[in-house]
Design a protein around this motif. Sequence first.
Motif, PDB file in Angstrom:
ATOM      1  N   GLY A   1       0.760  -1.205  -0.018  1.00 46.10           N
ATOM      2  CA  GLY A   1       0.089   0.067   0.080  1.00 46.10           C
ATOM      3  C   GLY A   1       1.054   1.160  -0.135  1.00 46.10           C
ATOM      4  N   THR A   2       1.968   1.432   0.955  1.00 46.25           N
ATOM      5  CA  THR A   2       2.700   2.508   0.984  1.00 46.25           C
ATOM      6  C   THR A   2       3.658   2.745  -0.357  1.00 46.25           C
ATOM      7  OG1 THR A   2       2.886   2.178   3.302  1.00 46.25           O
ATOM      8  CG2 THR A   2       4.362   3.584   2.170  1.00 46.25           C
ATOM      9  N   LEU A   3       4.178   1.600  -0.729  1.00 43.77           N
ATOM     10  CA  LEU A   3       4.750   1.676  -2.218  1.00 43.77           C
ATOM     11  C   LEU A   3       4.075   2.091  -3.139  1.00 43.77           C
ATOM     12  CD1 LEU A   3       7.550   0.988  -3.992  1.00 43.77           C
ATOM     13  CD2 LEU A   3       6.563  -1.383  -3.971  1.00 43.77           C
ATOM     14  N   ALA A   4       2.708   1.614  -3.141  1.00 43.49           N
ATOM     15  CA  ALA A   4       1.718   1.928  -4.211  1.00 43.49           C
ATOM     16  C   ALA A   4       1.528   3.433  -4.105  1.00 43.49           C
ATOM     17  CB  ALA A   4       0.388   1.383  -4.148  1.00 43.49           C
ATOM     18  N   ARG A   5       1.496   3.986  -3.010  1.00 43.37           N
ATOM     19  CA  ARG A   5       1.251   5.740  -2.927  1.00 43.37           C
ATOM     20  C   ARG A   5       2.605   6.358  -3.407  1.00 43.37           C
ATOM     21  NH1 ARG A   5      -0.636   4.078   2.058  1.00 43.37           N
ATOM     22  NH2 ARG A   5       0.996   5.394   3.149  1.00 43.37           N
ATOM     23  N   CYS A   6       3.750   5.931  -2.948  1.00 45.60           N
ATOM     24  CA  CYS A   6       4.688   6.381  -3.485  1.00 45.60           C
ATOM     25  C   CYS A   6       5.085   6.484  -4.958  1.00 45.60           C
ATOM     26  CB  CYS A   6       6.078   5.788  -2.659  1.00 45.60           C
ATOM     27  SG  CYS A   6       6.322   6.117  -0.948  1.00 45.60           S
ATOM     28  N   CYS A   7       4.763   5.388  -5.535  1.00 45.21           N
ATOM     29  CA  CYS A   7       4.695   5.221  -6.952  1.00 45.21           C
ATOM     30  C   CYS A   7       3.875   6.200  -7.732  1.00 45.21           C
ATOM     31  CB  CYS A   7       4.470   3.863  -7.523  1.00 45.21           C
ATOM     32  SG  CYS A   7       6.062   2.775  -6.931  1.00 45.21           S
ATOM     33  N   ALA A   8       2.590   6.095  -7.223  1.00 47.45           N
ATOM     34  CA  ALA A   8       1.617   7.167  -7.785  1.00 47.45           C
ATOM     35  C   ALA A   8       1.749   8.713  -7.700  1.00 47.45           C
ATOM     36  CB  ALA A   8       0.278   6.873  -7.069  1.00 47.45           C
ATOM     37  N   GLU A   9       2.457   8.927  -6.689  1.00 47.29           N
ATOM     38  CA  GLU A   9       3.102  10.200  -6.444  1.00 47.29           C
ATOM     39  C   GLU A   9       4.121  10.606  -7.634  1.00 47.29           C
ATOM     40  OE1 GLU A   9       4.501  10.385  -2.716  1.00 47.29           O
ATOM     41  OE2 GLU A   9       2.505  10.470  -1.757  1.00 47.29           O
ATOM     42  N   ARG A  10       4.880   9.541  -8.058  1.00 42.72           N
ATOM     43  CA  ARG A  10       5.996   9.797  -9.208  1.00 42.72           C
ATOM     44  C   ARG A  10       5.503   9.457 -10.726  1.00 42.72           C
ATOM     45  NH1 ARG A  10       7.546   8.968  -4.559  1.00 42.72           N
ATOM     46  NH2 ARG A  10       9.750   9.757  -3.581  1.00 42.72           N
ATOM     47  N   GLY A  11       4.083   9.051 -10.746  1.00 47.27           N
ATOM     48  CA  GLY A  11       3.535   8.601 -12.012  1.00 47.27           C
ATOM     49  C   GLY A  11       4.285   7.427 -12.448  1.00 47.27           C
ATOM     50  N   ILE A  12       4.543   6.363 -11.515  1.00 44.51           N
ATOM     51  CA  ILE A  12       5.212   5.124 -11.857  1.00 44.51           C
ATOM     52  C   ILE A  12       4.037   4.143 -11.642  1.00 44.51           C
ATOM     53  CG2 ILE A  12       6.686   3.430 -11.179  1.00 44.51           C
ATOM     54  CD1 ILE A  12       8.466   5.735 -10.396  1.00 44.51           C
ATOM     55  N   ALA A  13       3.666   3.404 -12.856  1.00 46.55           N
ATOM     56  CA  ALA A  13       2.603   2.141 -12.916  1.00 46.55           C
ATOM     57  C   ALA A  13       3.293   1.073 -12.152  1.00 46.55           C
ATOM     58  CB  ALA A  13       2.390   1.872 -14.416  1.00 46.55           C
ATOM     59  N   PRO A  14       2.404  -0.005 -11.661  1.00 52.06           N
ATOM     60  CA  PRO A  14       2.856  -1.105 -11.215  1.00 52.06           C
ATOM     61  C   PRO A  14       3.749  -1.768 -12.319  1.00 52.06           C
ATOM     62  CG  PRO A  14       0.628  -0.821 -10.430  1.00 52.06           C
ATOM     63  CD  PRO A  14       0.895   0.155 -11.494  1.00 52.06           C
TER      64      PRO A  14
ATOM     65  N   MET B   1       3.675  -6.880  -1.445  1.00 50.97           N
ATOM     66  CA  MET B   1       4.423  -6.148  -2.361  1.00 50.97           C
ATOM     67  C   MET B   1       4.677  -6.732  -3.761  1.00 50.97           C
ATOM     68  SD  MET B   1       7.950  -4.320  -1.865  1.00 50.97           S
ATOM     69  CE  MET B   1       8.893  -5.786  -1.585  1.00 50.97           C
ATOM     70  N   LEU B   2       4.802  -7.989  -3.555  1.00 51.64           N
ATOM     71  CA  LEU B   2       5.280  -8.978  -4.633  1.00 51.64           C
ATOM     72  C   LEU B   2       4.367  -9.117  -5.622  1.00 51.64           C
ATOM     73  CD1 LEU B   2       7.684 -11.503  -2.960  1.00 51.64           C
ATOM     74  CD2 LEU B   2       8.353  -9.484  -4.305  1.00 51.64           C
ATOM     75  N   SER B   3       3.190  -9.224  -5.006  1.00 52.86           N
ATOM     76  CA  SER B   3       1.895  -9.596  -5.735  1.00 52.86           C
ATOM     77  C   SER B   3       1.549  -8.201  -6.302  1.00 52.86           C
ATOM     78  CB  SER B   3       0.770  -9.886  -4.838  1.00 52.86           C
ATOM     79  OG  SER B   3       1.097 -11.134  -4.313  1.00 52.86           O
ATOM     80  N   TRP B   4       1.708  -7.134  -5.766  1.00 51.33           N
ATOM     81  CA  TRP B   4       1.382  -5.879  -6.497  1.00 51.33           C
ATOM     82  C   TRP B   4       2.153  -5.402  -7.569  1.00 51.33           C
ATOM     83  CZ3 TRP B   4       4.208  -1.346  -6.567  1.00 51.33           C
ATOM     84  CH2 TRP B   4       3.382  -0.099  -7.173  1.00 51.33           C
ATOM     85  N   ALA B   5       3.543  -5.660  -7.617  1.00 45.28           N
ATOM     86  CA  ALA B   5       4.627  -5.262  -8.666  1.00 45.28           C
ATOM     87  C   ALA B   5       4.240  -5.970  -9.853  1.00 45.28           C
ATOM     88  CB  ALA B   5       5.955  -5.349  -8.130  1.00 45.28           C
ATOM     89  N   GLY B   6       4.720  -5.303 -10.890  1.00 46.73           N
ATOM     90  CA  GLY B   6       4.620  -5.771 -12.256  1.00 46.73           C
ATOM     91  C   GLY B   6       5.286  -6.970 -12.340  1.00 46.73           C
ATOM     92  N   THR B   7       6.520  -6.953 -11.943  1.00 46.95           N
ATOM     93  CA  THR B   7       7.612  -7.804 -11.954  1.00 46.95           C
ATOM     94  C   THR B   7       8.107  -8.288 -10.430  1.00 46.95           C
ATOM     95  OG1 THR B   7       7.923  -7.419 -14.180  1.00 46.95           O
ATOM     96  CG2 THR B   7       9.802  -8.757 -13.194  1.00 46.95           C
ATOM     97  N   SER B   8       8.154  -9.377 -10.050  1.00 50.21           N
ATOM     98  CA  SER B   8       8.541  -9.683  -8.779  1.00 50.21           C
ATOM     99  C   SER B   8       9.384 -11.055  -8.917  1.00 50.21           C
ATOM    100  CB  SER B   8       7.454 -10.136  -7.786  1.00 50.21           C
ATOM    101  OG  SER B   8       6.566  -8.961  -7.789  1.00 50.21           O
ATOM    102  N   TYR B   9      10.454 -10.944  -8.038  1.00 47.18           N
ATOM    103  CA  TYR B   9      11.520 -11.948  -7.875  1.00 47.18           C
ATOM    104  C   TYR B   9      11.356 -12.464  -6.248  1.00 47.18           C
ATOM    105  CZ  TYR B   9      13.477 -10.883 -12.294  1.00 47.18           C
ATOM    106  OH  TYR B   9      13.759 -10.560 -13.658  1.00 47.18           O
ATOM    107  N   ALA B  10      11.440 -13.634  -6.127  1.00 47.89           N
ATOM    108  CA  ALA B  10      11.813 -14.327  -5.003  1.00 47.89           C
ATOM    109  C   ALA B  10      13.143 -14.902  -4.892  1.00 47.89           C
ATOM    110  CB  ALA B  10      10.901 -15.870  -4.768  1.00 47.89           C
ATOM    111  N   MET B  11      13.676 -14.702  -3.722  1.00 47.81           N
ATOM    112  CA  MET B  11      15.170 -15.252  -3.351  1.00 47.81           C
ATOM    113  C   MET B  11      15.220 -16.509  -3.394  1.00 47.81           C
ATOM    114  SD  MET B  11      16.032 -11.978  -3.376  1.00 47.81           S
ATOM    115  CE  MET B  11      17.805 -12.192  -3.300  1.00 47.81           C
ATOM    116  N   ALA B  12      16.120 -17.123  -3.675  1.00 48.62           N
ATOM    117  CA  ALA B  12      16.312 -18.584  -3.745  1.00 48.62           C
ATOM    118  C   ALA B  12      16.179 -19.154  -2.106  1.00 48.62           C
ATOM    119  CB  ALA B  12      17.460 -19.037  -4.151  1.00 48.62           C
TER     120      ALA B  12
END
Length: 309
Positions: free
Chosen positions: A235-248, A263-274
């Motif tokens: 939620g907080t990352l989404a707000r920070c991105c919206a303020e910068r005009g950055i899409a998921p 966060m990983l489910s929201w972002a367009g591309t997500s990586y899980a660590m090994a």
Amino acid sequence: MTDASAPPSRAPETAVAPRLIATDLDGTLLHDDKTVSDRTIAALAAAERAGLEVFFVTGRPARWMGVVSDHVHGHGLAICANGAAVVDLHRGGRIVEVSPLERTAARQVVDALRSAAPGTSFAVERTGGIHYEPQYPPLLLDPAAVVAPAEKLLADDFVPPLGPEETEADGPAGGTDGPAFPDQPVIKLLAHHPELDPDAFLALARTAAGGLATFTRSSPTALLEISGPGVSKAGTLARCCAERGIAPDEVVAFGDMPNDIAMLSWAGTSYAMANAHPDVLAATTRRTASNNDDGVAAVIERILQDGHL
């Protein structure tokens, strides 16, 4: 203070040019010894030079951000306490935004967990520092903290000591919104159980008190991190991105534990660590090397070489 809102739906994975990298710290960017490798430092700096913003998105409180404070360029902001605080690392870890856990709800959570899981001990993380019960495990705790029952720590008339950067004329975290003593918001409640399985404790807590707060975990022990309703890294990352005009779909995210899943489910591309928790592996389709093998740096290097995700 800002109330957290639910993040938007996840965007589909596409071959787009990324604009922002969002990475967890412990178990993700940091090695197990809590250091940042030379390779990772170089990759973060190269990303910023290429115009990619980097956000550290962590469960850590602001006072534990020194390990990475020299490696944030540009905006200088980090998201701490699982989304409950936005911190300006260029200004000594000053908290600039808070999504608090209201004390009434926190007290209700304490009551519910004491009943559902006898033996649970609590700590209260405020903008000015941490306070905890006598039974709470002696981790990296503030020696100046108040040690008392959670009910006292969460009482309306509880008076916490000043934080290291505060004066009586300051507001929370050095702001100007009112007296510091009575007005330090609760940003996270911590609950520890000495015997329960960590995932079982999380499931039990969500059943017992899930309507009162947001429950997650990032520790290998039975240690829950409890925030206000709807508060999350996403939620907080989404707000920070919206303020910068950055899409998921322009965000690349990295994580390893249950507190990273939103966060990983929201972002367009997500990586899980090994080295990620099984639930994180189940929630993501992309993998990278472990934290000790600089998995975040490896992906950043590849993005900078290819120019797209």
